[in-house]
Design an enzyme around this catalytic site. Structure first.
Site, PDB file in Angstrom:
ATOM      1  CG  HIS A 107      -1.990   1.049   1.147  1.00 17.41           C
ATOM      2  ND1 HIS A 107      -1.778   2.361   1.532  1.00 17.41           N
ATOM      3  CD2 HIS A 107      -3.284   0.992   0.725  1.00 17.41           C
ATOM      4  CE1 HIS A 107      -2.887   3.054   1.358  1.00 17.41           C
ATOM      5  NE2 HIS A 107      -3.821   2.247   0.867  1.00 17.41           N
ATOM      6  CD  GLU A 179      -5.680   1.324  -2.803  1.00 18.00           C
ATOM      7  OE1 GLU A 179      -6.765   1.340  -2.211  1.00 18.00           O
ATOM      8  OE2 GLU A 179      -4.590   1.224  -2.212  1.00 18.00           O
TER       9      GLU A 179
END
Length: 265
Positions: A107, A179
């Site tokens: 992430h 993302e």
């Protein structure tokens, strides 16, 4: 007539709670999500697969809460080590033993705040696969740009992450969570045409890998799946579903999408 999903795609919906909730709040939220999952046709008829990623300490109880549902659990991170004298770390074998099916890797916050590198992400991805966990590999460009440059950055991150894989990619399950870093935590997702373009190129890149799905995260919310579903396999949700009832909005959207798709009788 009953739903027949044999000719319809199944969407993947993931939720990461990050570190927003306390222990009891997390468990209360999980119970409410479990109740929705049991009752909602989109989950019941397997039009959508849902996985939830709460904080480490809640994983065993969350697993029990979701045991009688179609909801899977996952962890938000894992160690580069599998066993040994590594204080405070949690390895892939333990996550698998706890009942995790998924684990989030790479992430943007882990890269930015904790110094994760392409090499450590590749090691974590290999460890996850070795323990039978499905990596939810977060990929995305740092700054806003065009579809082509974003796609190149994502493909490079994907290829780097799987460079140490212990098994052929054709035999591995994986979710690519696109993302764009600049959209995470913003009030709006990236422009829909941008998301669709990048997800389309990612799908093309993994077209021969049947176990790899492409979903979008980064301030995802209502209406987005309707706009991009032809190019994306689902959504990675965040703060929008901190209110459990908001998940119903997304699941209703899944139903509406399926209603418009051809179905066999």
């Amino acid at each position: 007539m009953p739903f027949d999903t044999t000719s319809c795609p199944r969407f993947r919906l993931g939720v990461s709670l990050k570190m927003y909730f306390g222990y009891q709040h997390t468990l209360s939220w999980c119970r409410q999500i479990a109740d929705i999952a049991v009752r909602h046709d989109a989950i019941h008829h397997r039009m959508a697969e849902l996985f939830v990623m709460p904080s480490y300490p809640t994983l065993p109880v969350a697993h029990d809460i979701f045991a009688s549902t179609h909801v899977a659990i996952g962890a938000q991170d894992l160690s580069i080590h599998e066993h040994g004298a590594f204080t405070g770390e949690v390895g892939a074998p333990m996550l698998a033993e706890l009942g995790c099916a998924y684990v989030e890797i790479g992430h943007a916050e882990r890269r930015r705040h904790f110094g994760e590198t392409e090499d450590s992400i590749a090691v974590k991805t290999a460890n996850a696969i070795r323990s039978g966990l499905t990596p939810v590999l977060c990929i995305g460009e740092s700054e806003a740009g065009d579809v082509e440059s974003a796609s190149r950055a994502c493909i490079e991150q994907f290829e780097s992450a799987v460079s140490k894989s212990p098994t052929p990619l054709s035999e591995s399950a994986m979710i690519l969570a696109y993302e764009p870093h600049w959209a995470i935590g913003s009030s709006q997702p990236a422009p829909h045409h941008h998301i669709a373009g990048v997800c389309h190129r990612l799908r093309q890149h993994v077209v021969d890998l049947s176990g790899v799905s492409v979903i979008y995260g980064g301030s995802a919310g209502p209406g987005l799946l309707t706009s991009i579903h032809a190019h994306s396999d689902g959504l990675f949700l965040g703060r929008f579903v901190h209110e459990p009832s908001a998940l119903t909005t997304i699941l209703d959207e899944v139903l509406a999408i399926h209603e418009r798709l051809p179905r066999t009788r």
